[in-house]
Design a protein around this motif. Structure first.
Motif, PDB file in Angstrom:
ATOM      1  N   MET A   1       0.817  -1.207   0.000  1.00 10.78           N
ATOM      2  CA  MET A   1       0.000   0.000   0.000  1.00 10.78           C
ATOM      3  C   MET A   1       0.850   1.257   0.000  1.00 10.78           C
ATOM      4  N   PHE A   2       1.837   1.343   0.924  1.00  9.41           N
ATOM      5  CA  PHE A   2       2.650   2.533   1.038  1.00  9.41           C
ATOM      6  C   PHE A   2       4.043   2.357   0.436  1.00  9.41           C
ATOM      7  N   SER A   3       4.225   1.411  -0.450  1.00  3.95           N
ATOM      8  CA  SER A   3       5.550   1.166  -1.004  1.00  3.95           C
ATOM      9  C   SER A   3       5.672   1.771  -2.398  1.00  3.95           C
ATOM     10  N   GLY A   4       6.855   2.343  -2.690  1.00  6.83           N
ATOM     11  CA  GLY A   4       7.137   2.867  -4.013  1.00  6.83           C
ATOM     12  C   GLY A   4       6.110   3.888  -4.467  1.00  6.83           C
ATOM     13  N   GLU A   5       5.707   3.797  -5.735  1.00  8.95           N
ATOM     14  CA  GLU A   5       4.757   4.752  -6.300  1.00  8.95           C
ATOM     15  C   GLU A   5       3.391   4.630  -5.645  1.00  8.95           C
ATOM     16  N   ASN A   6       3.115   3.496  -5.007  1.00 11.86           N
ATOM     17  CA  ASN A   6       1.830   3.330  -4.332  1.00 11.86           C
ATOM     18  C   ASN A   6       1.682   4.293  -3.158  1.00 11.86           C
ATOM     19  N   PHE A   7       2.795   4.806  -2.658  1.00 13.35           N
ATOM     20  CA  PHE A   7       2.734   5.773  -1.565  1.00 13.35           C
ATOM     21  C   PHE A   7       1.913   6.980  -1.994  1.00 13.35           C
ATOM     22  N   TYR A   8       2.244   7.518  -3.146  1.00 10.44           N
ATOM     23  CA  TYR A   8       1.548   8.706  -3.642  1.00 10.44           C
ATOM     24  C   TYR A   8       0.093   8.381  -3.973  1.00 10.44           C
ATOM     25  N   ALA A   9      -0.142   7.212  -4.547  1.00  5.31           N
ATOM     26  CA  ALA A   9      -1.501   6.815  -4.884  1.00  5.31           C
ATOM     27  C   ALA A   9      -2.344   6.708  -3.618  1.00  5.31           C
ATOM     28  N   THR A  10      -1.756   6.179  -2.549  1.00  5.34           N
ATOM     29  CA  THR A  10      -2.472   6.049  -1.288  1.00  5.34           C
ATOM     30  C   THR A  10      -2.799   7.413  -0.691  1.00  5.34           C
ATOM     31  N   VAL A  11      -1.826   8.308  -0.699  1.00  2.00           N
ATOM     32  CA  VAL A  11      -2.051   9.650  -0.159  1.00  2.00           C
ATOM     33  C   VAL A  11      -3.155  10.363  -0.934  1.00  2.00           C
ATOM     34  N   MET A  12      -3.106  10.284  -2.251  1.00  2.00           N
ATOM     35  CA  MET A  12      -4.116  10.941  -3.070  1.00  2.00           C
ATOM     36  C   MET A  12      -5.500  10.336  -2.828  1.00  2.00           C
ATOM     37  N   ALA A  13      -5.559   9.001  -2.763  1.00  2.00           N
ATOM     38  CA  ALA A  13      -6.837   8.320  -2.548  1.00  2.00           C
ATOM     39  C   ALA A  13      -7.423   8.685  -1.188  1.00  2.00           C
ATOM     40  N   GLU A  14      -6.564   8.737  -0.173  1.00  3.21           N
ATOM     41  CA  GLU A  14      -7.046   9.065   1.167  1.00  3.21           C
ATOM     42  C   GLU A  14      -7.439  10.530   1.280  1.00  3.21           C
ATOM     43  N   SER A  15      -6.758  11.396   0.527  1.00  5.57           N
ATOM     44  CA  SER A  15      -7.137  12.800   0.519  1.00  5.57           C
ATOM     45  C   SER A  15      -8.555  12.950  -0.042  1.00  5.57           C
ATOM     46  N   ALA A  16      -8.834  12.219  -1.116  1.00  7.19           N
ATOM     47  CA  ALA A  16     -10.177  12.242  -1.703  1.00  7.19           C
ATOM     48  C   ALA A  16     -11.184  11.627  -0.745  1.00  7.19           C
ATOM     49  N   ARG A  17     -10.779  10.578  -0.042  1.00  9.98           N
ATOM     50  CA  ARG A  17     -11.672   9.908   0.902  1.00  9.98           C
ATOM     51  C   ARG A  17     -12.020  10.844   2.059  1.00  9.98           C
ATOM     52  N   TRP A  18     -11.033  11.600   2.537  1.00  5.04           N
ATOM     53  CA  TRP A  18     -11.270  12.549   3.623  1.00  5.04           C
ATOM     54  C   TRP A  18     -12.296  13.600   3.202  1.00  5.04           C
ATOM     55  N   THR A  19     -12.143  14.087   1.967  1.00  2.00           N
ATOM     56  CA  THR A  19     -13.072  15.080   1.454  1.00  2.00           C
ATOM     57  C   THR A  19     -14.479  14.496   1.350  1.00  2.00           C
ATOM     58  N   ALA A  20     -14.577  13.297   0.783  1.00  2.00           N
ATOM     59  CA  ALA A  20     -15.882  12.654   0.624  1.00  2.00           C
ATOM     60  C   ALA A  20     -16.512  12.336   1.974  1.00  2.00           C
ATOM     61  N   TRP A  21     -15.683  11.968   2.934  1.00  2.00           N
ATOM     62  CA  TRP A  21     -16.180  11.602   4.263  1.00  2.00           C
ATOM     63  C   TRP A  21     -16.924  12.763   4.905  1.00  2.00           C
ATOM     64  N   ASN A  22     -16.425  13.968   4.670  1.00  2.00           N
ATOM     65  CA  ASN A  22     -16.984  15.137   5.328  1.00  2.00           C
ATOM     66  C   ASN A  22     -18.014  15.894   4.497  1.00  2.00           C
TER      67      ASN A  22
END
Length: 249
Positions: A1-22
């Motif tokens: 999940m947080f390895s290599g390029e997946n780190f950025y993908a995870t951060v971006m996905a969670e940023s969108a999730r935080w926005t959607a959550w609220n």
């Protein structure tokens, strides 16, 4: 999940999730941060340099069924806590990267101690308490990841000064370490261990609340409790199995 390029993908996905959550839920919710994750060039080298260490941590976690995927879960909760705290992108990514490798020092602890099913002796526990310093020393020897060292070294410090290795207290504890300490404790409570079953989300919530301002940074803990369901939901699904329950707030 947080390895290599997946780190950025995870951060971006969670940023969108935080926005959607609220979305549509403004009462008692902190404002949604305006994240420009493209402006993170200062941490690119750190993330890339830490990729090898992330692999080492994954292998370390895999040694013990009770702590498998632990570092990934702590990193995920730390990332979400950073969003809830509205931290800037640079700190968010640095703190998440630190959380991934927070237990890397356990690579220096013998399996006979680390995987022991009985209660540890005083001497054995003292050796386990050496893992933050071991981890910080490992990272310090590699140019480019020095900013992660303080969070790794002090993630077992406690707000009232009863932690280790240096018995730091209050705001003397590095901020990254305060976040990781809280998320580390939450994951430990939500995880089955040899000596006990997982406490469950509601009891974990109660324990964290009880120790707010004693073991954990009171301001950080307050935000964590306010957003408990967001921070812990699905965090237990990192390994594809168990999920944390939800606490009605």
């Amino acid at each position: 999940m947080f390895s290599g390029e997946n780190f950025y993908a995870t951060v971006m996905a969670e940023s969108a999730r935080w926005t959607a959550w609220n979305t549509g839920n403004t009462e008692g919710v902190l404002p949604i941060p305006a994240y420009d994750l493209k402006d993170v060039s200062t941490v690119v080298a750190i993330i890339e340099q830490s990729a090898l260490f992330q692999t080492m941590v994954d292998l370390l976690d895999a040694r013990d069924a009770y702590t498998a995927f632990h570092s990934q879960r702590v990193a995920l909760m730390t990332l979400r806590l950073c969003f809830a705290l509205r931290l800037p992108p640079l700190r968010t990514m640095l703190f998440s990267a630190t959380a991934i490798v927070h237990d890397i020092g356990k690579i220096g602890i013998p399996d006979a101690i680390l995987l022991k099913e009985e209660r540890l002796s005083v001497e054995e526990y003292e050796k386990v308490k050496g893992h933050p310093a071991i981890g910080a020393n490992i990272l310090a020897k590699h140019k480019g990841v020095e900013p992660l060292c303080a969070g790794v070294l002090h993630h077992h410090e406690r707000w009232n000064g009863t932690g280790y290795p240096n018995h730091l207290a209050g705001e003397d504890i590095p901020y990254a370490a305060r976040l990781i300490a809280l998320c580390d404790s939450i994951d430990a409570m939500l995880t089955d261990r040899v000596y006990r079953k997982a406490l469950g989300s509601e009891r974990a919530y109660t324990e964290i609340k009880r120790n707010r301002g004693t073991l954990y940074d009171p301001a950080v803990t307050e935000v964590c409790l306010l957003h408990w369901t967001y921070i812990t939901s699905d965090a237990r699904r990192v390994d594809g199995t168990v999920t944390a329950g939800e606490v009605p707030l």
